[in-house]
Design a protein around this motif. Structure first.
Motif, PDB file in Angstrom:
ATOM      1  N   VAL A  34     -27.888  33.154   6.094  1.00 18.15           N
ATOM      2  CA  VAL A  34     -29.004  33.889   6.698  1.00 18.15           C
ATOM      3  C   VAL A  34     -30.108  32.919   7.107  1.00 18.15           C
ATOM      4  CG1 VAL A  34     -30.857  35.536   6.230  1.00 18.15           C
ATOM      5  CG2 VAL A  34     -28.513  36.069   5.537  1.00 18.15           C
ATOM      6  N   ALA A  35     -30.414  31.967   6.216  1.00 18.47           N
ATOM      7  CA  ALA A  35     -31.446  30.976   6.535  1.00 18.47           C
ATOM      8  C   ALA A  35     -31.058  30.157   7.761  1.00 18.47           C
ATOM      9  CB  ALA A  35     -31.671  30.060   5.333  1.00 18.47           C
ATOM     10  N   LEU A  36     -29.795  29.731   7.842  1.00 22.05           N
ATOM     11  CA  LEU A  36     -29.338  28.957   8.998  1.00 22.05           C
ATOM     12  C   LEU A  36     -29.372  29.788  10.275  1.00 22.05           C
ATOM     13  CD1 LEU A  36     -26.344  26.965   7.468  1.00 22.05           C
ATOM     14  CD2 LEU A  36     -28.596  26.090   8.089  1.00 22.05           C
ATOM     15  N   PHE A  37     -29.101  31.069  10.151  1.00 21.61           N
ATOM     16  CA  PHE A  37     -29.170  31.936  11.332  1.00 21.61           C
ATOM     17  C   PHE A  37     -30.595  31.967  11.889  1.00 21.61           C
ATOM     18  CE2 PHE A  37     -30.269  36.105  13.069  1.00 21.61           C
ATOM     19  CZ  PHE A  37     -29.400  36.168  14.140  1.00 21.61           C
ATOM     20  N   PHE A  38     -31.579  32.196  11.016  1.00 13.93           N
ATOM     21  CA  PHE A  38     -32.958  32.299  11.483  1.00 13.93           C
ATOM     22  C   PHE A  38     -33.539  30.948  11.900  1.00 13.93           C
ATOM     23  CE2 PHE A  38     -32.859  36.365   9.106  1.00 13.93           C
ATOM     24  CZ  PHE A  38     -33.347  37.191  10.100  1.00 13.93           C
ATOM     25  N   LEU A  39     -33.089  29.870  11.260  1.00 10.58           N
ATOM     26  CA  LEU A  39     -33.648  28.550  11.554  1.00 10.58           C
ATOM     27  C   LEU A  39     -32.981  27.877  12.746  1.00 10.58           C
ATOM     28  CD1 LEU A  39     -34.023  27.062   7.948  1.00 10.58           C
ATOM     29  CD2 LEU A  39     -35.875  27.826   9.453  1.00 10.58           C
ATOM     30  N   ILE A 395     -27.124  23.196   0.450  1.00 16.35           N
ATOM     31  CA  ILE A 395     -26.018  23.211   1.418  1.00 16.35           C
ATOM     32  C   ILE A 395     -25.081  22.029   1.168  1.00 16.35           C
ATOM     33  CG2 ILE A 395     -25.419  23.049   3.860  1.00 16.35           C
ATOM     34  CD1 ILE A 395     -28.097  24.430   4.468  1.00 16.35           C
ATOM     35  N   ALA A 396     -25.661  20.854   0.883  1.00 16.25           N
ATOM     36  CA  ALA A 396     -24.835  19.672   0.604  1.00 16.25           C
ATOM     37  C   ALA A 396     -23.949  19.902  -0.612  1.00 16.25           C
ATOM     38  CB  ALA A 396     -25.730  18.457   0.378  1.00 16.25           C
ATOM     39  N   TYR A 397     -24.478  20.569  -1.633  1.00 15.98           N
ATOM     40  CA  TYR A 397     -23.690  20.871  -2.833  1.00 15.98           C
ATOM     41  C   TYR A 397     -22.542  21.821  -2.505  1.00 15.98           C
ATOM     42  CZ  TYR A 397     -22.666  22.252  -7.658  1.00 15.98           C
ATOM     43  OH  TYR A 397     -22.049  22.506  -8.858  1.00 15.98           O
ATOM     44  N   ILE A 398     -22.830  22.855  -1.726  1.00 17.39           N
ATOM     45  CA  ILE A 398     -21.782  23.805  -1.325  1.00 17.39           C
ATOM     46  C   ILE A 398     -20.692  23.099  -0.520  1.00 17.39           C
ATOM     47  CG2 ILE A 398     -21.304  25.827   0.120  1.00 17.39           C
ATOM     48  CD1 ILE A 398     -24.138  26.828  -0.617  1.00 17.39           C
ATOM     49  N   VAL A 399     -21.103  22.235   0.401  1.00 19.36           N
ATOM     50  CA  VAL A 399     -20.151  21.552   1.273  1.00 19.36           C
ATOM     51  C   VAL A 399     -19.385  20.480   0.520  1.00 19.36           C
ATOM     52  CG1 VAL A 399     -19.953  20.051   3.292  1.00 19.36           C
ATOM     53  CG2 VAL A 399     -21.455  22.049   3.370  1.00 19.36           C
ATOM     54  N   GLU A 400     -20.106  19.657  -0.224  1.00 22.93           N
ATOM     55  CA  GLU A 400     -19.476  18.519  -0.898  1.00 22.93           C
ATOM     56  C   GLU A 400     -18.531  18.968  -2.002  1.00 22.93           C
ATOM     57  OE1 GLU A 400     -18.548  14.559  -1.524  1.00 22.93           O
ATOM     58  OE2 GLU A 400     -19.664  15.510   0.116  1.00 22.93           O
ATOM     59  N   PHE A 409     -17.847  24.564   8.933  1.00 18.61           N
ATOM     60  CA  PHE A 409     -18.714  25.334   9.833  1.00 18.61           C
ATOM     61  C   PHE A 409     -20.164  25.295   9.350  1.00 18.61           C
ATOM     62  CE2 PHE A 409     -20.911  29.417  10.468  1.00 18.61           C
ATOM     63  CZ  PHE A 409     -21.028  29.401  11.852  1.00 18.61           C
ATOM     64  N   ILE A 410     -20.367  25.448   8.043  1.00 16.10           N
ATOM     65  CA  ILE A 410     -21.722  25.401   7.478  1.00 16.10           C
ATOM     66  C   ILE A 410     -22.349  24.041   7.736  1.00 16.10           C
ATOM     67  CG2 ILE A 410     -23.068  25.530   5.348  1.00 16.10           C
ATOM     68  CD1 ILE A 410     -21.010  27.499   4.276  1.00 16.10           C
ATOM     69  N   ALA A 411     -21.561  22.969   7.540  1.00 23.07           N
ATOM     70  CA  ALA A 411     -22.079  21.618   7.775  1.00 23.07           C
ATOM     71  C   ALA A 411     -22.434  21.413   9.246  1.00 23.07           C
ATOM     72  CB  ALA A 411     -21.050  20.589   7.325  1.00 23.07           C
TER      73      ALA A 411
END
Length: 585
Positions: A34-39, A395-400, A409-411
């Motif tokens: 949601v944050a990435l969508f708005f930002l 986000i880095a924790y989720i991705v890594e 996709f998130i990265a």
């Protein structure tokens, strides 16, 4: 009573961790998306949407793009931007690569000071550097031109800073730190055995550098060139200060003109953003391909730290070359700004009779606008850096750690703002959030959100790099013993990342403090920051007040940098002492 841990395969452990309270993980991931969508997604979506609409009728059209490529007044700024960017990148590379070699690989005197002053150019906002060079090299009143005329009797100036050449010069000296840092890091990490072999076979210093050293770090050189090109293409402050007076437009200043029209051509501005996005995106794609295909490595052996090339009699000419950037990007403009800020009238030149503290008293004590801008700058930069690091690290924790599927996709979405010029992102936020239902124009929230979006890739990259140095084994053990993901992250991962988090905070705080292009369309008198205040004051022609405000911005930024560095050193020392104590026990 003991705890028995049954051995299991890594796949089984991973499955066990992923199946532990999945609703918490998916709740966090959903909040991140949601944050990435708005930002990111929504501002960019509005740019694309607006670019296909007419400013007068608001009807769907491709007329903006037809106008972009057919109107002479719109195509020429794009050509000017490419000329400025290429020339900036070329000059930056010609200065930065030899400078990196002298500092990293030779016995040139004063290397630590040269490195420090070159990095100080990174902290310095380029438009403030442009202001300093206006004081030094304005064709009529610039001090260097005055000295040149007095010494030679010439009626012509030594240098006209209000020209494409002047803009290229100023842009280049403030992009050298990008090339310098990247190439110097590559040189520091490169093994020296091939250089030793070339020297043993009779190659001289210059031939060894050109045939061995530079080819080994060529990927870093190319990446530095690309980053410098993008900086030259997307800078707003330097062209606004140095090219606008001569009537020379570039893409970024032309975008500002669309908003200064009445009524503003918001939809045309959106279409005008697209060439910048495509160009910067293409260059970052080239950069990724270059790094992905990098094969310049040394197999076997370790570099011998401390090996330096003996320049012999060339040490002092090398130092003279190495001083070009520190002198032109830091010492001369800083001197001009400080002297003018202490002058009753800067046109009279430096003298004891002309000294005064009036402008600092005016800025700090007497002028509410400056007081508000100082507070806003520090507050917005601190909040933006904190939010950026929190979100980027999460986000880095989720991705890594690959907590969910689709992390690539998130990265990619997180890194997308890196290809978007700041002024373009500002256009996107203006389009997305200055209308109902949110209507955030004139609030601190829209500025902070724009800053977070712009510099989120920096925080994410820093978080990724920090996490790569932390083994996930402790996290796995904690999770197997019953700790939740949130508790594991907060009690194990975050303490191990503490020093990296401070570094990441600093990496975001500095560019936010010196950012002009992101804020230029989003500020109001109530939310003014120091960069936009200086930009507006400069148009009034009161250079003494502008210089005082610029010095305050530089001093405030460097004070916070010094405090953060002190905290980082303390944390690193505490971590080392704790590790030593555990070894003793």
């Amino acid at each position: 009573m003991g705890v028995t841990v049954h051995a299991s395969s890594p796949a089984a452990v991973a499955d066990e961790l992923k199946n532990h309270r999945p609703w918490v993980r998916w709740g966090v991931v959903s909040a991140v998306l949601v944050a990435l969508f708005f930002l990111v997604a929504q501002p960019l979506g509005w740019i694309l949407y607006n670019s296909f609409h007419d400013d007068q009728t608001q009807a769907l059209t491709v007329g903006n793009y037809l106008r972009l490529f057919t109107a002479k007044g719109l195509l020429q700024p794009l050509i000017n931007s490419i000329v400025l960017a290429f020339s900036t990148a070329l000059l930056s590379t010609l200065l930065g690569v030899p400078l990196a070699w002298f500092v990293a690989r030779t016995n040139m005197p004063g290397r630590s000071w040269i490195r420090l002053l070159t990095l100080a150019a990174f902290v310095t906002p380029s438009f403030i550097g442009a202001l300093g060079w206006i004081l030094l090299a304005a064709p009529n009143a610039g001090w260097l031109n005055g000295l040149f005329r007095a010494a030679t009797g010439s009626a012509s100036p030594l240098m006209n800073i209000y020209s494409m050449g002047g803009a290229i010069f100023v842009c280049a000296i403030y992009t050298v730190p990008y090339t310098f840092t990247i190439v110097a890091s590559a040189l520091d990490e490169m093994a020296v055995e091939l250089e030793d072999a070339a020297t043993t076979l009779g190659a001289g210093v210059l031939r060894t550098m050109m045939s061995v050293t530079i080819p080994m770090v060529m990927p870093a050189v190319i990446v530095g060139f690309i980053l410098s090109f993008i900086q030259g293409m997307t800078l707003f402050g330097v062209p606004a200060f140095l090219l606008t007076p001569s009537g020379t437009a570039v893409v970024t200043t032309k975008l500002a003109e669309f908003y200064q029209l009445f009524p503003p051509e918001i939809y045309m501005a959106a279409a005008y953003c697209m060439p910048l996005i495509l160009l910067t995106g293409g260059l970052f794609w080239v950069r990724k391909k270059i790094l992905g295909r990098k094969r310049f490595v040394m197999i076997g052996g370790k570099s011998r730290a401390g090996r330096k090339v003996d320049l012999k009699a060339w040490r002092w000419p090398a130092l003279a070359f190495a001083l070009i950037v520190p002198v032109t990007a830091v010492l001369l403009p800083y001197f001009a700004l400080v002297v003018v800020s202490l002058s009753k009238a800067w046109g009279q030149g430096p003298s004891l009779d002309n000294l005064t503290l009036h402008w600092y008293q005016w800025a700090v004590l007497d002028n509410p606008a400056t007081q508000s801008a100082i507070v806003n700058s520090l507050a917005y930069a601190s909040v933006s850096a904190t939010l950026c690091v929190l979100l980027g690290t999460l986000i880095a924790y989720i991705v890594e750690r690959r907590l969910v599927s689709g992390t690539s996709f998130i990265a990619s979405l997180t890194n997308f703002p890196i290809i978007i010029p700041g002024i373009v992102l500002s256009v996107g936020f203006f389009a997305a959030y200055t209308q109902p239902p949110l209507n955030l124009y004139g609030t601190a929230a829209i500025l902070v959100a724009a800053f977070v979006a712009t510099f989120l890739p920096i925080a994410f990259s820093n978080g990724e790099a920090t996490l790569k140095g932390i083994s996930p084994d402790l996290e796995r053990v904690a999770r197997i013993l019953g700790a939740s993901e949130a508790r594991t992250f907060s009690s194990i991962t975050v303490p191990l990342m503490r020093s990296g988090l401070v570094s990441g905070w600093l990496l975001v705080f500095i560019p936010v403090m010196r950012e002009l292009s992101v804020a230029v369309f989003l500020i109001t008198p109530k939310t003014n920051v120091m960069t936009t205040l200086i930009y507006n004051y400069k148009d009034g022609g009161n250079y003494e007040a502008v210089a005082a405000a610029s010095v305050l911005l530089l001093v405030g930024t460097m004070a916070v940098v010094a405090i953060a560095q002190w905290v980082n050193v303390k944390l690193a020392r505490h971590k080392r002492d704790r590790a030593e104590a555990e070894v003793v026990q």
